[in-house]
Design a protein around this motif. Structure first.
Motif, mmCIF file in Angstrom:
data_model
loop_
_atom_site.group_PDB
_atom_site.id
_atom_site.type_symbol
_atom_site.label_atom_id
_atom_site.label_comp_id
_atom_site.label_asym_id
_atom_site.label_seq_id
_atom_site.Cartn_x
_atom_site.Cartn_y
_atom_site.Cartn_z
ATOM 1 N N VAL A 180 0.830 -1.201 0.000
ATOM 2 C CA VAL A 180 0.000 0.000 0.000
ATOM 3 C C VAL A 180 0.870 1.259 0.000
ATOM 4 O O VAL A 180 2.071 1.211 0.247
ATOM 5 C CB VAL A 180 -0.947 0.019 1.220
ATOM 6 C CG1 VAL A 180 -1.925 -1.145 1.146
ATOM 7 C CG2 VAL A 180 -0.152 -0.021 2.531
ATOM 8 N N SER A 181 0.205 2.392 -0.273
ATOM 9 C CA SER A 181 0.912 3.670 -0.313
ATOM 10 C C SER A 181 1.263 4.154 1.087
ATOM 11 O O SER A 181 0.801 3.615 2.093
ATOM 12 C CB SER A 181 0.027 4.724 -0.995
ATOM 13 O OG SER A 181 -1.014 5.138 -0.108
ATOM 14 N N LYS A 182 2.053 5.211 1.126
ATOM 15 C CA LYS A 182 2.418 5.830 2.387
ATOM 16 C C LYS A 182 1.821 7.239 2.500
ATOM 17 O O LYS A 182 2.300 8.064 3.291
ATOM 18 C CB LYS A 182 3.931 5.858 2.543
ATOM 19 C CG LYS A 182 4.530 4.450 2.620
ATOM 20 C CD LYS A 182 5.941 4.480 3.115
ATOM 21 C CE LYS A 182 6.552 3.106 3.359
ATOM 22 N NZ LYS A 182 5.794 1.958 2.917
ATOM 23 N N VAL A 183 0.797 7.524 1.713
ATOM 24 C CA VAL A 183 0.140 8.827 1.765
ATOM 25 C C VAL A 183 -0.529 8.989 3.128
ATOM 26 O O VAL A 183 -1.345 8.156 3.535
ATOM 27 C CB VAL A 183 -0.908 8.962 0.646
ATOM 28 C CG1 VAL A 183 -1.715 10.242 0.806
ATOM 29 C CG2 VAL A 183 -0.221 8.927 -0.714
ATOM 30 N N ALA B 47 -4.763 12.347 -0.924
ATOM 31 C CA ALA B 47 -5.202 10.972 -1.169
ATOM 32 C C ALA B 47 -6.109 10.829 -2.382
ATOM 33 O O ALA B 47 -6.869 11.729 -2.734
ATOM 34 C CB ALA B 47 -5.925 10.442 0.070
ATOM 35 N N SER B 48 -6.035 9.659 -2.994
ATOM 36 C CA SER B 48 -6.915 9.282 -4.092
ATOM 37 C C SER B 48 -7.959 8.303 -3.552
ATOM 38 O O SER B 48 -7.615 7.282 -2.940
ATOM 39 C CB SER B 48 -6.108 8.628 -5.215
ATOM 40 O OG SER B 48 -6.937 8.269 -6.291
ATOM 41 N N VAL C 135 -5.703 -0.142 -4.075
ATOM 42 C CA VAL C 135 -5.254 0.159 -2.711
ATOM 43 C C VAL C 135 -4.085 -0.750 -2.347
ATOM 44 O O VAL C 135 -3.067 -0.295 -1.805
ATOM 45 C CB VAL C 135 -6.410 -0.002 -1.697
ATOM 46 C CG1 VAL C 135 -5.868 0.020 -0.260
ATOM 47 C CG2 VAL C 135 -7.441 1.103 -1.875
ATOM 48 N N GLY D 250 -1.020 0.394 -4.066
ATOM 49 C CA GLY D 250 -0.545 1.712 -3.696
ATOM 50 C C GLY D 250 -0.869 2.801 -4.694
ATOM 51 O O GLY D 250 -0.448 3.948 -4.521
ATOM 52 N N ASP E 67 -5.433 5.247 -2.517
ATOM 53 C CA ASP E 67 -5.160 5.249 -1.080
ATOM 54 C C ASP E 67 -6.322 4.759 -0.229
ATOM 55 O O ASP E 67 -6.115 4.249 0.869
ATOM 56 C CB ASP E 67 -4.763 6.660 -0.638
ATOM 57 C CG ASP E 67 -3.658 7.223 -1.510
ATOM 58 O OD1 ASP E 67 -2.590 6.594 -1.569
ATOM 59 O OD2 ASP E 67 -3.888 8.266 -2.165
ATOM 60 N N GLY F 209 -2.374 -3.026 4.128
ATOM 61 C CA GLY F 209 -3.494 -2.121 4.300
ATOM 62 C C GLY F 209 -4.478 -2.574 5.348
ATOM 63 O O GLY F 209 -4.275 -3.577 6.040
ATOM 64 N N SER G 30 -8.122 0.851 3.002
ATOM 65 C CA SER G 30 -7.189 1.974 2.926
ATOM 66 C C SER G 30 -5.765 1.496 3.143
ATOM 67 O O SER G 30 -5.518 0.328 3.450
ATOM 68 C CB SER G 30 -7.535 3.021 3.998
ATOM 69 O OG SER G 30 -7.108 2.581 5.273
ATOM 70 N N ASN G 31 -4.849 2.445 3.025
ATOM 71 C CA ASN G 31 -3.454 2.137 3.327
ATOM 72 C C ASN G 31 -3.199 2.031 4.828
ATOM 73 O O ASN G 31 -2.079 1.794 5.258
ATOM 74 C CB ASN G 31 -2.529 3.189 2.700
ATOM 75 C CG ASN G 31 -2.755 4.593 3.250
ATOM 76 O OD1 ASN G 31 -3.528 4.801 4.193
ATOM 77 N ND2 ASN G 31 -2.087 5.574 2.667
#
Length: 270
Positions: free
Chosen positions: A151-154, A160-161, A201, A204, A207, A231, A250-251
């Motif tokens: 997952v992302s680190k946002v 966020a998307s 998600v 990544g 988000d 996530g 989510s992340n």
């Protein structure tokens, strides 16, 4: 820790067979489509793919139970395979390539049945994702040709998307105001729909995502992929796993804010 390598290999074999069956009828001019009692469509390909998967499971794992969207539950015990033969049937019957076969294995535990293996195969997109408990999440053409995903680190909502399926479900359940407030708070929104936002998600590229009404077969495979990618996957009530009849993924960093917006009560009239 239990070893799920054999179950994961079997899930890939099942997905290969389902992919061949569903792609054979995708965009066929004579595809037969019916309407189920809940007014959702089901095609001959949905039924054929589930029958194919059930037949192979009955031979390979005769002691395991099976739950599928089209033919219900069969068997009992501490292990249950959960199948959605075509997630995104409305796309499938219209020739839109965003649909997938979802295959999960769930095991009974202290918190009830939880997914331990999941495969999400989208052959018209040329994509497949999978995960097993404790083994991580991956994407690729096969077990031997795969890349691990995460997952992302946002960490800020304004960066966020957010992905979703449609507006109507949120409106019907009295959650539209919170949903719209969330869309205004984030950087970007897109309605990719069905299984795909959850895989994004996990990869990544998105988000957070959510849907207001889902069945277990819609979520079992996607939940384990998101979780093994690092996530968080819960219901809108915050309950972990695919058991709440709806989903929020989510992340992890943004999960509390996601749930806060989507659980906002509409203003009282009068």
């Amino acid at each position: 820790m239990a070893d799920y390598h054999d179950d994961l290999r079997l899930a890939h074999v099942l997905a290969d067979a389902a992919d061949a069956a569903t792609m054979d009828r995708f965009q066929a001019l004579d595809l037969k489509v019916e309407t189920k009692p809940d007014m959702t469509p089901v095609s001959e390909a949905d039924k054929a793919a589930e029958e194919l998967i059930r037949g192979q499971l009955q031979r390979a794992r005769p002691r395991d139970a099976i739950l599928g969207e089209e033919y219900g539950v069969e068997g009992s015990g501490p292990r249950r395979w959960v199948i959605d033969p075509i997630d995104g049937t409305k796309n499938y019957v219209r020739g839109v390539p965003v649909w997938a076969t979802l295959i999960a294995l769930m095991e009974a535990g202290e918190t009830g049945f939880q997914p331990v293996v999941g495969v999400v195969s989208a052959p018209a997109l040329g994509r497949r994702w999978w995960a097993a408990k404790g083994l991580g999440a991956y994407t690729g053409r096969s077990l031997a040709s795969a890349s691990r995903i995460g997952v992302s680190k946002v960490g800020r909502l304004e960066d966020a998307s957010f992905a979703y399926s449609s507006l109507t479900g949120w409106e019907e359940r009295g959650r539209l105001e919170g949903f719209l407030d969330l869309t205004r708070a984030v950087w970007r929104t897109r309605a990719y729909g069905d299984f795909w936002p959850y895989m994004m998600v996990a990869e990544g590229s998105v988000d957070l995502c959510a849907e207001p009404e889902l069945s277990l077969w819609d979520m079992a495979a996607t939940a384990i992929v998101v979780q093994e990618a690092g996530g968080t996957f819960t219901g809108l009530d915050g309950r972990h796993g695919p058991h709440s009849g709806n989903a929020a993924a989510s992340n992890g960093l943004l999960h509390g804010e996601l749930l806060s917006y989507l659980n906002t009560e509409p203003p009282q009239q009068g």
